[in-house]
Write a protein that holds these residues in place. Structure first.
Motif, PDB file in Angstrom:
ATOM      1  N   TYR A  17       0.626  -1.609  -0.292  1.00  0.00           N
ATOM      2  CA  TYR A  17       0.146   0.086   0.241  1.00  0.00           C
ATOM      3  C   TYR A  17       1.002   0.653   0.133  1.00  0.00           C
ATOM      4  O   TYR A  17       2.145   1.605   0.822  1.00  0.00           O
ATOM      5  CB  TYR A  17      -1.067  -0.040   1.152  1.00  0.00           C
ATOM      6  CG  TYR A  17      -1.704  -1.189   1.202  1.00  0.00           C
ATOM      7  CD1 TYR A  17      -2.788  -1.294  -0.432  1.00  0.00           C
ATOM      8  CD2 TYR A  17      -2.088  -2.090   2.130  1.00  0.00           C
ATOM      9  CE1 TYR A  17      -3.655  -1.598  -0.189  1.00  0.00           C
ATOM     10  CE2 TYR A  17      -2.953  -2.777   1.748  1.00  0.00           C
ATOM     11  CZ  TYR A  17      -3.676  -3.006   0.360  1.00  0.00           C
ATOM     12  OH  TYR A  17      -4.966  -4.187   0.582  1.00  0.00           O
ATOM     13  N   SER A  21      -2.931   5.256   0.778  1.00  0.00           N
ATOM     14  CA  SER A  21      -3.994   4.245   0.890  1.00  0.00           C
ATOM     15  C   SER A  21      -3.549   3.990   2.909  1.00  0.00           C
ATOM     16  O   SER A  21      -4.542   3.928   3.149  1.00  0.00           O
ATOM     17  CB  SER A  21      -3.664   3.136   0.573  1.00  0.00           C
ATOM     18  OG  SER A  21      -3.892   2.807  -0.410  1.00  0.00           O
ATOM     19  N   ARG A  22      -2.422   4.461   3.067  1.00  0.00           N
ATOM     20  CA  ARG A  22      -2.368   4.505   4.328  1.00  0.00           C
ATOM     21  C   ARG A  22      -2.511   5.179   4.958  1.00  0.00           C
ATOM     22  O   ARG A  22      -3.107   5.359   6.430  1.00  0.00           O
ATOM     23  CB  ARG A  22      -0.997   3.959   4.275  1.00  0.00           C
ATOM     24  CG  ARG A  22       0.535   3.395   3.816  1.00  0.00           C
ATOM     25  CD  ARG A  22       2.016   3.066   4.221  1.00  0.00           C
ATOM     26  NE  ARG A  22       2.275   1.806   3.487  1.00  0.00           N
ATOM     27  CZ  ARG A  22       3.790   1.297   3.392  1.00  0.00           C
ATOM     28  NH1 ARG A  22       3.884   1.828   4.598  1.00  0.00           N
ATOM     29  NH2 ARG A  22       3.520   0.873   2.434  1.00  0.00           N
ATOM     30  N   ASN A  24      -5.525   7.381   4.048  1.00  0.00           N
ATOM     31  CA  ASN A  24      -6.680   7.068   4.447  1.00  0.00           C
ATOM     32  C   ASN A  24      -6.877   6.249   5.384  1.00  0.00           C
ATOM     33  O   ASN A  24      -7.983   6.161   6.216  1.00  0.00           O
ATOM     34  CB  ASN A  24      -7.282   7.056   2.521  1.00  0.00           C
ATOM     35  CG  ASN A  24      -6.936   7.746   1.809  1.00  0.00           C
ATOM     36  OD1 ASN A  24      -7.448   8.868   2.051  1.00  0.00           O
ATOM     37  ND2 ASN A  24      -7.682   7.461   0.284  1.00  0.00           N
ATOM     38  N   HIS A  25      -6.519   4.487   5.838  1.00  0.00           N
ATOM     39  CA  HIS A  25      -7.158   4.152   6.623  1.00  0.00           C
ATOM     40  C   HIS A  25      -6.812   4.315   7.550  1.00  0.00           C
ATOM     41  O   HIS A  25      -7.748   4.118   8.659  1.00  0.00           O
ATOM     42  CB  HIS A  25      -6.248   2.764   6.251  1.00  0.00           C
ATOM     43  CG  HIS A  25      -5.968   1.697   7.050  1.00  0.00           C
ATOM     44  ND1 HIS A  25      -5.210   1.394   8.536  1.00  0.00           N
ATOM     45  CD2 HIS A  25      -6.563   0.255   6.800  1.00  0.00           C
ATOM     46  CE1 HIS A  25      -5.502   0.371   8.678  1.00  0.00           C
ATOM     47  NE2 HIS A  25      -6.446  -0.141   8.530  1.00  0.00           N
ATOM     48  N   TRP A  26      -5.941   5.047   8.206  1.00  0.00           N
ATOM     49  CA  TRP A  26      -5.373   5.574   9.529  1.00  0.00           C
ATOM     50  C   TRP A  26      -6.991   6.742  10.173  1.00  0.00           C
ATOM     51  O   TRP A  26      -7.015   6.610  11.195  1.00  0.00           O
ATOM     52  CB  TRP A  26      -4.008   5.905   9.884  1.00  0.00           C
ATOM     53  CG  TRP A  26      -3.439   4.531   9.712  1.00  0.00           C
ATOM     54  CD1 TRP A  26      -2.390   3.653   9.348  1.00  0.00           C
ATOM     55  CD2 TRP A  26      -3.291   3.327  10.723  1.00  0.00           C
ATOM     56  NE1 TRP A  26      -1.909   2.915   9.277  1.00  0.00           N
ATOM     57  CE2 TRP A  26      -2.671   2.481  10.078  1.00  0.00           C
ATOM     58  CE3 TRP A  26      -4.271   2.455  11.382  1.00  0.00           C
ATOM     59  CZ2 TRP A  26      -2.878   1.320  11.572  1.00  0.00           C
ATOM     60  CZ3 TRP A  26      -4.209   1.675  12.592  1.00  0.00           C
ATOM     61  CH2 TRP A  26      -3.122   0.415  11.963  1.00  0.00           C
ATOM     62  N   ALA A  29      -9.889   5.119   9.529  1.00  0.00           N
ATOM     63  CA  ALA A  29     -10.067   3.899  11.542  1.00  0.00           C
ATOM     64  C   ALA A  29     -10.178   4.701  12.046  1.00  0.00           C
ATOM     65  O   ALA A  29     -10.848   4.999  13.294  1.00  0.00           O
ATOM     66  CB  ALA A  29      -8.613   3.200  11.415  1.00  0.00           C
ATOM     67  N   ARG A  73     -12.304   7.479  -0.189  1.00  0.00           N
ATOM     68  CA  ARG A  73     -11.314   6.929   0.710  1.00  0.00           C
ATOM     69  C   ARG A  73     -11.556   5.207   0.187  1.00  0.00           C
ATOM     70  O   ARG A  73     -10.980   4.477   0.083  1.00  0.00           O
ATOM     71  CB  ARG A  73     -11.255   7.428   2.605  1.00  0.00           C
ATOM     72  CG  ARG A  73     -10.190   5.496   3.134  1.00  0.00           C
ATOM     73  CD  ARG A  73     -11.293   4.051   3.273  1.00  0.00           C
ATOM     74  NE  ARG A  73     -10.855   3.557   3.815  1.00  0.00           N
ATOM     75  CZ  ARG A  73     -10.088   2.576   3.731  1.00  0.00           C
ATOM     76  NH1 ARG A  73      -9.636   2.956   2.501  1.00  0.00           N
ATOM     77  NH2 ARG A  73      -8.937   1.276   3.949  1.00  0.00           N
ATOM     78  N   ARG A  77     -10.119   2.868  -3.078  1.00  0.00           N
ATOM     79  CA  ARG A  77      -9.470   1.879  -2.762  1.00  0.00           C
ATOM     80  C   ARG A  77      -9.796   0.796  -4.378  1.00  0.00           C
ATOM     81  O   ARG A  77      -9.909  -0.174  -4.398  1.00  0.00           O
ATOM     82  CB  ARG A  77     -10.255   1.106  -1.593  1.00  0.00           C
ATOM     83  CG  ARG A  77     -10.296  -0.478  -1.257  1.00  0.00           C
ATOM     84  CD  ARG A  77      -8.671  -0.980  -1.478  1.00  0.00           C
ATOM     85  NE  ARG A  77      -7.431  -0.279  -0.525  1.00  0.00           N
ATOM     86  CZ  ARG A  77      -6.403   0.641  -1.125  1.00  0.00           C
ATOM     87  NH1 ARG A  77      -6.551   0.391  -2.333  1.00  0.00           N
ATOM     88  NH2 ARG A  77      -6.080   0.529  -0.271  1.00  0.00           N
ATOM     89  N   HIS A 101     -12.520  -7.567   4.470  1.00  0.00           N
ATOM     90  CA  HIS A 101     -11.868  -5.785   4.268  1.00  0.00           C
ATOM     91  C   HIS A 101     -13.557  -5.508   3.569  1.00  0.00           C
ATOM     92  O   HIS A 101     -13.654  -3.945   4.043  1.00  0.00           O
ATOM     93  CB  HIS A 101     -10.890  -5.461   3.601  1.00  0.00           C
ATOM     94  CG  HIS A 101      -9.692  -6.153   3.854  1.00  0.00           C
ATOM     95  ND1 HIS A 101      -8.505  -6.306   3.641  1.00  0.00           N
ATOM     96  CD2 HIS A 101      -9.241  -6.392   5.498  1.00  0.00           C
ATOM     97  CE1 HIS A 101      -7.483  -6.683   4.332  1.00  0.00           C
ATOM     98  NE2 HIS A 101      -7.727  -6.278   5.188  1.00  0.00           N
ATOM     99  N   HIS A 164     -10.529  -7.707  12.464  1.00  0.00           N
ATOM    100  CA  HIS A 164      -9.797  -7.442  11.666  1.00  0.00           C
ATOM    101  C   HIS A 164      -8.091  -7.423  12.687  1.00  0.00           C
ATOM    102  O   HIS A 164      -7.433  -7.414  12.197  1.00  0.00           O
ATOM    103  CB  HIS A 164     -10.175  -6.040  11.019  1.00  0.00           C
ATOM    104  CG  HIS A 164      -9.377  -5.381  10.518  1.00  0.00           C
ATOM    105  ND1 HIS A 164      -9.016  -5.941   9.262  1.00  0.00           N
ATOM    106  CD2 HIS A 164      -9.189  -4.268  10.614  1.00  0.00           C
ATOM    107  CE1 HIS A 164      -8.294  -4.762   8.626  1.00  0.00           C
ATOM    108  NE2 HIS A 164      -8.133  -3.566   9.168  1.00  0.00           N
ATOM    109  N   MET A 183       0.821  -1.562   6.034  1.00  0.00           N
ATOM    110  CA  MET A 183       0.219  -0.420   6.555  1.00  0.00           C
ATOM    111  C   MET A 183       0.735   0.915   7.255  1.00  0.00           C
ATOM    112  O   MET A 183       0.004   1.784   7.639  1.00  0.00           O
ATOM    113  CB  MET A 183      -1.003  -1.048   6.972  1.00  0.00           C
ATOM    114  CG  MET A 183      -2.682  -0.327   6.854  1.00  0.00           C
ATOM    115  SD  MET A 183      -2.947  -0.007   5.320  1.00  0.00           S
ATOM    116  CE  MET A 183      -3.575  -0.795   4.186  1.00  0.00           C
TER     117      MET A 183
END
Ligand code: HEM
Ligand code: HEM
Length: 188
Positions: A17, A21-22, A24-26, A29, A73, A77, A101, A164, A183
């Motif tokens: 990633y 993406s990283r 966006n992920h955190w 989240a 986000r 993906r 996911h 997860h 990630m």
């Protein structure tokens, strides 16, 4: 000469990633976990009505911002696809991880949209830091359906989130593979 960097490249590759993406992920989240906790505190916490109403104001306003950012986000993906698994694992684990996911991705728009529809079709406006989303004529069945969706999807999200996080920790501490590191916001 190539510049040395300890941050990930901006875009995803087929096996890892990228920085977008990283981040966006955190960001999402943290926001989703905060929203889940504030919702559960409103519903089951020990606070008086006045405090619950104050939390609810923040819950709604931030929730709408999560919807806006979350659409970008999830879109990113869907457009990029998932990176190939970072580790070799039994097929059932690979399938369970992918389903989890997709479930988490679905929760990102479903939770705030259902909250918004429930609220405005109960005839209440939503104040997003001064931007008003107007109340609509009451439609009881729609507000109730959205309310049920909000409540059940919240428990579904909580269940998937536990799976997860347990999965991520297992990969990191027991299998000792790259799943969590790829990630992370710095390096790998
Ligand atoms: C962004 C993601 C969101 C999450 C994860 C979330 C989560 C939750 C949770 C866990 C509850 C408690 C449910 C229960 O009773 O068991 C709740 C309640 C509630 N949420 Fe959200 N929420 C989100 C967004 C929103 C938005 C955008 C709105 C409205 C604009 C909203 C409005 C409400 C309201 C009004 C309640 C109280 C429930 C009721 O009156 O029946 N939520 N939320
Ligand atoms: C502390 C909490 C969390 C941890 C430790 C964590 C960890 C991870 C890790 C290590 C990956 C990479 C998996 C892989 O390489 O295949 C990942 C991916 C993913 N996570 Fe989380 N995560 C957390 C919270 C969340 C939350 C709250 C959501 C809900 C929106 C979420 C949604 C996703 C999704 C959809 C993916 C797939 C890749 C992507 O689209 O970003 N995660 N997570």
């Amino acid at each position: 000469m190539q510049r040395q960097t300890d941050t990930a490249p901006r875009n995803d590759s087929s096996s890892s990633y990228g920085l977008v993406s990283r981040l966006n992920h955190w960001i999402v989240a943290a926001a989703m976990i905060g929203m889940l906790v504030s919702g559960l505190v409103m519903a089951y916490g020990p606070f008086e009505r006045e405090t619950v109403l104050a939390i609810m104001g923040w819950h709604k306003a931030i929730g709408v911002l999560v919807l806006v950012y979350g659409i970008w986000r999830v879109g990113w993906r869907v457009a990029q696809g998932f990176a190939a698994d970072a580790a070799v694992m039994p097929r059932w684990q690979a399938v369970a991880s992918r389903l989890t996911h997709w479930g988490l991705l679905a929760a990102v728009p479903v939770m705030p949209l259902s909250g918004l529809v429930m609220t405005i079709y109960r005839g209440r406006e939503v104040d997003v830091f001064g931007l008003i989303i107007p109340a609509q004529n009451k439609i009881e069945w729609l507000a109730n359906a959205a309310g049920m969706t909000h409540q059940f999807a919240a428990w579904g999200l909580l269940g998937l989130l536990v799976l997860h996080v347990v999965g991520a920790l297992k990969h990191h501490f027991i299998d000792r593979d790259m799943t969590l590191r790829r990630m992370a916001l710095r390096s790998a």
